[in-house]
Every structure is written in C-alpha cells, then in structure tokens.
Write a protein that holds these residues in place. Structure first.
Motif, PDB file in Angstrom:
ATOM      1  N   ASP A   1      15.582  56.087  75.537  1.00 57.50           N
ATOM      2  CA  ASP A   1      16.119  54.928  76.229  1.00 57.50           C
ATOM      3  C   ASP A   1      15.313  53.662  75.949  1.00 57.50           C
TER       4      ASP A   1
ATOM      5  N   LYS B   1      17.261  49.758  74.645  1.00 53.12           N
ATOM      6  CA  LYS B   1      18.509  50.377  75.108  1.00 53.12           C
ATOM      7  C   LYS B   1      18.598  50.330  76.628  1.00 53.12           C
ATOM      8  N   GLN B   2      17.474  50.543  77.283  1.00 52.31           N
ATOM      9  CA  GLN B   2      17.435  50.542  78.746  1.00 52.31           C
ATOM     10  C   GLN B   2      17.795  49.161  79.301  1.00 52.31           C
TER      11      GLN B   2
ATOM     12  N   GLN C   1      21.575  48.437  78.838  1.00 57.98           N
ATOM     13  CA  GLN C   1      22.384  49.125  79.841  1.00 57.98           C
ATOM     14  C   GLN C   1      22.254  48.455  81.204  1.00 57.98           C
TER      15      GLN C   1
ATOM     16  N   ARG D   1      27.701  48.266  76.902  1.00 62.47           N
ATOM     17  CA  ARG D   1      28.121  49.639  76.605  1.00 62.47           C
ATOM     18  C   ARG D   1      27.769  49.974  75.162  1.00 62.47           C
TER      19      ARG D   1
END
Length: 70
Positions: free
Chosen positions: A21, A54-55, A58, A63
C-alpha cells in the motif's frame, strides 16, 4: 502449536501485501484513477498526473486502473 504455526505462516505471507500500500503509483488528478508506474496508461499520462503512494491515492478517493490494477 498448530494454530501458532499457521498464524505465523499467514503473517509472513501477508506482510508483503500489506506493505504494498505504500508503493508509488501515478495518479491522474482529473479522473482520480491511479496506475502502476509501468502501466501503458501511466506512461501516456502527461498532464494532471502526480506520483503518490497508493495509500494516499485511496485516501483521496481515487480508484485503481482497470488495466493494471494500480
């Protein structure tokens, strides 16, 4: 004893997935879609794209790309 061994194996196998993540992705700030840096759509993105974890992507409501999965 058997449960402990199974739990340790599970934790060892899931650790790389949990750490993923924090990997870097390319997010389009206009469409709020994030891509893996090697994705063909990330390479084509010249405007409105930023490198972000990525964390964080999000958390901002982005998406994953349907082609690469982010």
């Amino acid at each position: 004893m058997k449960r402990t061994v199974c739990l340790l194996i599970f934790l060892l196998l899931s650790a790389p997935v949990l750490a993923a993540d924090n990997s870097a992705v390319v997010m389009n700030t206009k469409t709020y879609i994030y891509h893996h840096p090697t994705c063909k759509w990330a390479k084509r993105c010249t405007q409105n794209c930023i490198k972000i974890t990525k964390q964080k992507a999000q958390a901002q409501g982005a998406r994953a790309c349907k082609v690469c999965g982010g």
